[in-house]
Design an enzyme around this catalytic site. Structure first.
Site, PDB file in Angstrom:
ATOM      1  N   SER A   1       1.414   3.429  -2.418  1.00  0.00           N
ATOM      2  CA  SER A   1       1.122   4.468  -3.412  1.00  0.00           C
ATOM      3  C   SER A   1       0.521   5.722  -2.793  1.00  0.00           C
ATOM      4  O   SER A   1       0.553   6.800  -3.405  1.00  0.00           O
ATOM      5  CB  SER A   1       0.176   3.923  -4.491  1.00  0.00           C
ATOM      6  N   ARG A   2      -0.021   5.625  -1.575  1.00  0.00           N
ATOM      7  CA  ARG A   2      -0.647   6.800  -0.972  1.00  0.00           C
ATOM      8  C   ARG A   2      -0.726   6.638   0.540  1.00  0.00           C
ATOM      9  O   ARG A   2      -0.394   5.598   1.099  1.00  0.00           O
ATOM     10  CB  ARG A   2      -2.048   7.029  -1.551  1.00  0.00           C
TER      11      ARG A   2
ATOM     12  N   TYR B   1     -13.956  -4.009  10.460  1.00  0.00           N
ATOM     13  CA  TYR B   1     -12.602  -3.440  10.440  1.00  0.00           C
ATOM     14  C   TYR B   1     -11.873  -3.742  11.745  1.00  0.00           C
ATOM     15  O   TYR B   1     -10.705  -4.160  11.744  1.00  0.00           O
ATOM     16  CB  TYR B   1     -12.702  -1.929  10.218  1.00  0.00           C
TER      17      TYR B   1
ATOM     18  N   ALA C   1     -12.453  -6.179  13.819  1.00  0.00           N
ATOM     19  CA  ALA C   1     -12.163  -7.610  13.887  1.00  0.00           C
ATOM     20  C   ALA C   1     -10.906  -7.947  13.091  1.00  0.00           C
ATOM     21  O   ALA C   1     -10.045  -8.714  13.539  1.00  0.00           O
ATOM     22  CB  ALA C   1     -13.355  -8.411  13.357  1.00  0.00           C
ATOM     23  N   SER C   2     -10.770  -7.353  11.912  1.00  0.00           N
ATOM     24  CA  SER C   2      -9.597  -7.630  11.084  1.00  0.00           C
ATOM     25  C   SER C   2      -8.329  -7.095  11.735  1.00  0.00           C
ATOM     26  O   SER C   2      -7.286  -7.761  11.722  1.00  0.00           O
ATOM     27  CB  SER C   2      -9.779  -7.029   9.685  1.00  0.00           C
ATOM     28  N   LYS C   3      -8.404  -5.924  12.325  1.00  0.00           N
ATOM     29  CA  LYS C   3      -7.219  -5.314  12.919  1.00  0.00           C
ATOM     30  C   LYS C   3      -6.853  -5.961  14.256  1.00  0.00           C
ATOM     31  O   LYS C   3      -5.663  -6.027  14.608  1.00  0.00           O
ATOM     32  CB  LYS C   3      -7.439  -3.811  13.084  1.00  0.00           C
TER      33      LYS C   3
ATOM     34  N   ASN D   1       1.076  -2.731   5.354  1.00  0.00           N
ATOM     35  CA  ASN D   1       0.337  -1.496   5.557  1.00  0.00           C
ATOM     36  C   ASN D   1      -0.990  -1.449   4.797  1.00  0.00           C
ATOM     37  O   ASN D   1      -1.935  -0.817   5.241  1.00  0.00           O
ATOM     38  CB  ASN D   1       1.221  -0.316   5.120  1.00  0.00           C
TER      39      ASN D   1
ATOM     40  N   GLY E   1       0.812  -1.214   0.000  1.00  0.00           N
ATOM     41  CA  GLY E   1       0.000   0.000   0.000  1.00  0.00           C
ATOM     42  C   GLY E   1       0.842   1.258   0.000  1.00  0.00           C
ATOM     43  O   GLY E   1       0.538   2.226   0.710  1.00  0.00           O
TER      44      GLY E   1
ATOM     45  N   ASP F   1      -2.983  -7.872  -5.781  1.00  0.00           N
ATOM     46  CA  ASP F   1      -4.084  -7.713  -4.826  1.00  0.00           C
ATOM     47  C   ASP F   1      -3.759  -8.550  -3.599  1.00  0.00           C
ATOM     48  O   ASP F   1      -3.658  -9.779  -3.699  1.00  0.00           O
ATOM     49  CB  ASP F   1      -5.384  -8.177  -5.479  1.00  0.00           C
TER      50      ASP F   1
END
Length: 241
Positions: free
Chosen positions: A11-12, A153, A155-157, A87, A9, A60
């Site tokens: 690019s920004r 979000y 849960a994923s983190k 990231n 990630g 991806d």
């Protein structure tokens, strides 16, 4: 020989800030992007203008086969990474009662499965290189304390935190450190549409964080001075928790 660091990630946002912060520090950077090639190429030019060396990879992170193919090819050609900065991630916020299954699956597959998809091809080459290494994963304040409208979000983190703590134990004897950074509210595209004035009232420092304030911590954790720091979750949130 320069140490090679992969930044997903890049690019920004925070990923770009990390790349620019590391550019003059002597690392060979591998800048990952998914779809925004123009932004990735802009980051590459900025890195080079700062005296850095970099190359670009595109895949991806939620696609296991794609990630494995691209990473294996790059490692075979250029050697193992010394550092991996996980990231890249997404959000799809909504109150849980009206959150559809697609929003749940997409966020979990990208953020949590993506951690596996990126790290799994990288870890064994890091071990085989016998040079130690650094793995840094971006969690979030939501993964530490939860947040309204971000059940998926968070849960994923939170899952990233558990994975990092376990992986740190497995890799410690190899001198590969594994840590999490848990940013609070940082000025990026992801937070651009948030009610900033209301959010700032919840932040003791009364301001949002800057991407470079995350990037500087990444640089420290990559350094030799941080060789005894592993299995940690370091919060950067202006005192919110």
């Amino acid at each position: 020989m320069n140490k090679t660091v992969l930044i997903t990630g890049a690019s920004r946002g925070i990923g770009r800030a990390i790349a620019l912060y590391l550019a003059p520090l002597g690392y060979d950077l591998v800048l990952h992007y998914n779809s925004n090639k123009e932004a990735a190429e802009k980051t590459l030019k900025e890195v080079e203008s700062l005296g850095g060396h970099a190359r670009i990879l595109s895949f991806d992170i939620s696609n296991r086969e794609d990630a494995e193919k691209v990473l294996n090819a790059d490692i075979e050609q250029n050697g193992a990474y010394y550092g991996v900065i996980c990231n890249a991630g997404i959000n799809a916020d909504n109150p849980f009662p009206v959150m559809d299954g697609e929003s749940w699956d997409k966020v979990l597959h990208t953020n949590l499965d993506g951690l596996y998809n990126v790290l799994h091809p990288c870890v064994m080459p890091m071990i085989s290189a016998r040079r130690g290494g650094r793995i840094i994963a971006m969690s979030s304040i939501s993964g530490v304390m939860g947040n309204r409208g971000q059940v998926n979000y968070a849960a994923s983190k939170a899952g990233i935190i558990g994975a990092v703590k376990s992986l740190a134990v497995e890799l410690a004897k190899r001198n590969i450190t594994v840590n999490c950074i848990a940013p609070g509210v940082i000025e990026t595209d992801m937070t651009a549409d948030l009610p900033i004035e209301e959010i700032q009232k919840m932040i003791p420092m009364r301001r949002m964080g800057l991407p470079k304030e995350i990037a500087s911590l990444v640089a420290y954790l990559l350094s030799d001075d941080a060789a005894y720091i592993t299995r940690q979750v370091i919060s950067v949130n202006g005192g919110m928790i």
